[in-house]
Design a protein around this motif. Structure first.
Motif, PDB file in Angstrom:
ATOM      1  N   LYS A 284       0.827  -1.220   0.000  1.00  0.00           N
ATOM      2  CA  LYS A 284       0.000   0.000   0.000  1.00  0.00           C
ATOM      3  C   LYS A 284       0.860   1.270   0.000  1.00  0.00           C
ATOM      4  O   LYS A 284       0.339   2.366   0.149  1.00  0.00           O
ATOM      5  N   PHE A 285       2.177   1.099  -0.144  1.00  0.00           N
ATOM      6  CA  PHE A 285       3.138   2.207  -0.146  1.00  0.00           C
ATOM      7  C   PHE A 285       3.125   2.986   1.167  1.00  0.00           C
ATOM      8  O   PHE A 285       3.425   4.185   1.188  1.00  0.00           O
ATOM      9  N   GLU A 286       2.804   2.309   2.262  1.00  0.00           N
ATOM     10  CA  GLU A 286       2.852   2.927   3.594  1.00  0.00           C
ATOM     11  C   GLU A 286       4.250   2.692   4.183  1.00  0.00           C
ATOM     12  O   GLU A 286       4.444   1.941   5.135  1.00  0.00           O
ATOM     13  N   LEU A 287       5.227   3.358   3.604  1.00  0.00           N
ATOM     14  CA  LEU A 287       6.621   3.090   3.951  1.00  0.00           C
ATOM     15  C   LEU A 287       6.941   3.507   5.380  1.00  0.00           C
ATOM     16  O   LEU A 287       7.686   2.822   6.086  1.00  0.00           O
ATOM     17  N   GLY A 288       6.406   4.645   5.805  1.00  0.00           N
ATOM     18  CA  GLY A 288       6.662   5.120   7.153  1.00  0.00           C
ATOM     19  C   GLY A 288       6.123   4.176   8.213  1.00  0.00           C
ATOM     20  O   GLY A 288       6.770   3.922   9.235  1.00  0.00           O
ATOM     21  N   VAL A 289       4.932   3.629   7.966  1.00  0.00           N
ATOM     22  CA  VAL A 289       4.319   2.690   8.914  1.00  0.00           C
ATOM     23  C   VAL A 289       5.139   1.405   8.977  1.00  0.00           C
ATOM     24  O   VAL A 289       5.410   0.867  10.060  1.00  0.00           O
ATOM     25  N   ALA A 290       5.547   0.910   7.808  1.00  0.00           N
ATOM     26  CA  ALA A 290       6.337  -0.331   7.761  1.00  0.00           C
ATOM     27  C   ALA A 290       7.669  -0.171   8.491  1.00  0.00           C
ATOM     28  O   ALA A 290       8.086  -1.049   9.262  1.00  0.00           O
ATOM     29  N   SER A 291       8.350   0.946   8.270  1.00  0.00           N
ATOM     30  CA  SER A 291       9.647   1.162   8.920  1.00  0.00           C
ATOM     31  C   SER A 291       9.492   1.275  10.434  1.00  0.00           C
ATOM     32  O   SER A 291      10.349   0.797  11.186  1.00  0.00           O
ATOM     33  N   ALA A 292       8.409   1.908  10.897  1.00  0.00           N
ATOM     34  CA  ALA A 292       8.180   2.036  12.342  1.00  0.00           C
ATOM     35  C   ALA A 292       7.956   0.670  12.991  1.00  0.00           C
ATOM     36  O   ALA A 292       8.449   0.400  14.095  1.00  0.00           O
ATOM     37  N   LYS A 293       7.227  -0.207  12.314  1.00  0.00           N
ATOM     38  CA  LYS A 293       6.984  -1.550  12.850  1.00  0.00           C
ATOM     39  C   LYS A 293       8.276  -2.364  12.917  1.00  0.00           C
ATOM     40  O   LYS A 293       8.507  -3.099  13.882  1.00  0.00           O
ATOM     41  N   LEU A 294       9.109  -2.224  11.892  1.00  0.00           N
ATOM     42  CA  LEU A 294      10.398  -2.920  11.905  1.00  0.00           C
ATOM     43  C   LEU A 294      11.290  -2.404  13.032  1.00  0.00           C
ATOM     44  O   LEU A 294      11.946  -3.181  13.726  1.00  0.00           O
ATOM     45  N   TYR A 295      11.295  -1.092  13.221  1.00  0.00           N
ATOM     46  CA  TYR A 295      12.094  -0.485  14.286  1.00  0.00           C
ATOM     47  C   TYR A 295      11.657  -1.021  15.647  1.00  0.00           C
ATOM     48  O   TYR A 295      12.495  -1.440  16.463  1.00  0.00           O
ATOM     49  N   ASP A 296      10.353  -1.018  15.903  1.00  0.00           N
ATOM     50  CA  ASP A 296       9.828  -1.464  17.200  1.00  0.00           C
ATOM     51  C   ASP A 296      10.138  -2.939  17.445  1.00  0.00           C
ATOM     52  O   ASP A 296      10.515  -3.324  18.557  1.00  0.00           O
ATOM     53  N   PHE A 297       9.972  -3.755  16.414  1.00  0.00           N
ATOM     54  CA  PHE A 297      10.223  -5.189  16.586  1.00  0.00           C
ATOM     55  C   PHE A 297      11.699  -5.471  16.863  1.00  0.00           C
ATOM     56  O   PHE A 297      12.039  -6.201  17.799  1.00  0.00           O
ATOM     57  N   ILE A 298      12.574  -4.897  16.054  1.00  0.00           N
ATOM     58  CA  ILE A 298      14.003  -5.189  16.199  1.00  0.00           C
ATOM     59  C   ILE A 298      14.541  -4.643  17.515  1.00  0.00           C
ATOM     60  O   ILE A 298      15.239  -5.342  18.255  1.00  0.00           O
ATOM     61  N   TRP A 299      14.213  -3.386  17.810  1.00  0.00           N
ATOM     62  CA  TRP A 299      14.790  -2.751  18.998  1.00  0.00           C
ATOM     63  C   TRP A 299      14.177  -3.330  20.276  1.00  0.00           C
ATOM     64  O   TRP A 299      14.888  -3.733  21.199  1.00  0.00           O
ATOM     65  N   ASP A 300      12.853  -3.347  20.336  1.00  0.00           N
ATOM     66  CA  ASP A 300      12.170  -3.698  21.583  1.00  0.00           C
ATOM     67  C   ASP A 300      12.035  -5.210  21.761  1.00  0.00           C
ATOM     68  O   ASP A 300      12.482  -5.765  22.768  1.00  0.00           O
TER      69      ASP A 300
END
Length: 464
Positions: free
Chosen positions: A215-231
């Motif tokens: 859906k080209f929601e790049l900002g949402v996808a990157s935020a989810k990856l950040y939260d998963f990897i970091w937290d």
């Protein structure tokens, strides 16, 4: 050819004096100190810009307020051309943003538009040299959404750089604990509760990130990856399996396999955003294929969905977080252990994760009950969504010293409040000072009152 022809036509229609009256051109002349001697080529920009717009038959042009005079001059040129040569060209319509904040995109100083001559622009090559290309790429996409302009902030690039460092260090930890027996990416036959938990969250991440990218929601996808990897992966799962890795044997081997599986496949999801570091790390881990960019994209698997294990570990995680937060509020060091009594209607979840609570919540002893103890005198209480935790106050702090500290802090807060109230009571200050300054003092007074109330509540708790 058409662009060049239009440029020559326009040069015959526009006078130097008209170009000099353009506010944008005038500002550039003053800024560059061209008043004494103005290069001839300097006057060509408004003309070549008008030729660009009309040669490509633009009917509407979105601009900021700084470029508005240039577009108005373009319309004048087109109007004059049509009056001389007939109605040949279409006057472009000027579209200004409805959001006032977007009328003039600021530079990094937040005061003027980006400009090389003003020195408030951003050189991407310098940013890449300092923080890396991956950090800049991730910063540009994080928090971005369609239709919104994102202001460049150096702090955001630093945060993206720190994220890259976090991934690098987590991978180094995995490699340091990796057995030579693991040569490919595969899951073990036996999974512990924490393994099922992280695999369930990873599986959900695959589905959600794939949907967001489609859906080209790049900002949402990157935020989810950040939260998963970091937290989830770095702050929780790696901490949960450290004791298994140290124990050795089959349990350590199983934990290593899950770590490699989750990290390697998560790198595939992150690769479109941070291609360089993900490729480097992926090559260092057990993998299949030559390059990460050509690796198969992860897919959601029903076999990796463990709702019961997820619920159990989330309950344990919430309890650990709540206990740590309460200890931090009371300034209790990690070295000071305390008994933990956990009351819940679902004791089996906490019994499975008892060793995690004991180790990560700094408990000297853990007791799981279905009913609260009869005597709760001197107990500190912490609540989660499905449990209540009790800890003896005397085991957490030295009550006498803590009361002294609270009293000293309260005295300091009271003195600060009296000073602020005296300033606000001064009519000369409230009538002459700017409104924002007066409001700032009022906010300080409210914060001081809130701090005093909090200290009183802490002291009352200590005296129970």
């Amino acid at each position: 050819p058409e662009l060049t022809e239009l440029t020559f036509y326009y040069m015959n229609l526009v006078t130097v004096s008209r170009v000099q009256r353009n506010p944008t051109v005038k500002a550039e002349i003053q800024m560059r100190n061209f008043e004494a001697s103005i290069p001839v080529g300097f006057f060509c920009y408004p003309i070549s810009q008008a030729a660009d717009i009309t040669a490509f038959r633009a009917t509407a042009v979105p601009v900021g307020e700084d470029q508005l005079p240039m577009l108005e001059q373009c319309k004048e040129i087109v109007h004059k051309f049509n009056s001389v040569y007939g109605e040949t060209l279409t006057e472009p319509q000027i579209i200004l943003p409805s959001n006032k904040a977007c009328l003039r995109l600021p530079g990094i100083d937040g005061k003027a538009k980006m400009s090389k001559s003003l020195g408030n622009g951003v050189d991407p090559l310098e940013v890449i040299d300092q923080y890396g290309a991956d950090a800049l790429r991730f910063m540009l996409v994080t928090g971005n959404s369609p239709g919104n302009d994102t202001r460049y902030m150096d702090e955001k690039v630093k945060a993206a750089r720190n994220f890259a460092n976090k991934i690098w260090n987590a991978t180094r930890f995995i490699q340091m604990n990796l057995s030579d027996e693991i040569t490919k990416i595969e899951l073990p036959e036996t999974l512990a509760t924490e393994d099922k938990w992280v695999l369930t969250l990873y599986n959900d991440l695959v589905k959600e990130v794939t949907d967001n990218l489609e859906k080209f929601e790049l900002g949402v996808a990157s935020a989810k990856l950040y939260d998963f990897i970091w937290d989830i992966l770095c702050d929780w799962y790696i901490e949960l399996v450290k004791s298994r890795l140290q124990a050795g044997g089959e349990t350590a081997l199983n934990a290593q396999k899950v770590l490699v599986y989750v990290m390697a496949n998560t790198l595939k999801l992150l690769h479109p955003f941070m291609p360089f570091i993900t490729e480097e790390i992926w090559q260092a881990l057990p993998h299949e294929g030559r390059y990460l960019i050509s690796a198969e994209w992860p897919e959601y698997q029903d076999a990796l969905h463990f709702p019961e294990a997820e619920a159990a570990m989330e309950a344990v995680k919430d309890a650990i977080s709540a206990i740590r937060a309460r200890r931090a509020e009371m300034n209790v060091p990690p070295s000071r252990k305390a008994q933990v009594i956990l009351v819940t209607a679902q004791p089996e979840n906490y019994q499975l994760g008892a060793h995690f609570i004991t180790r990560m919540a700094y408990a000297s002893e853990l007791t799981v009950l279905t009913a609260a103890p009869a005597d709760l005198t001197g107990m500190v209480t912490v609540a989660t969504h499905d449990a209540t935790v009790y800890m003896p106050m005397a085991e957490l702090v030295d009550i006498a010293k803590e009361l002294e500290r609270i009293a000293a802090e309260r005295k300091k807060a009271e003195e600060n409040l009296r000073r602020i109230e005296a300033k606000l009571a001064n009519e000369s200050f409230t009538s002459r000072a700017p409104e924002n300054v007066v409001n700032a003092e009022r906010e300080k007074a409210e914060k001081a009152r809130a701090l005093i109330a909090k200290l009183d509540a802490s002291a009352a708790t200590m005296k129970l």
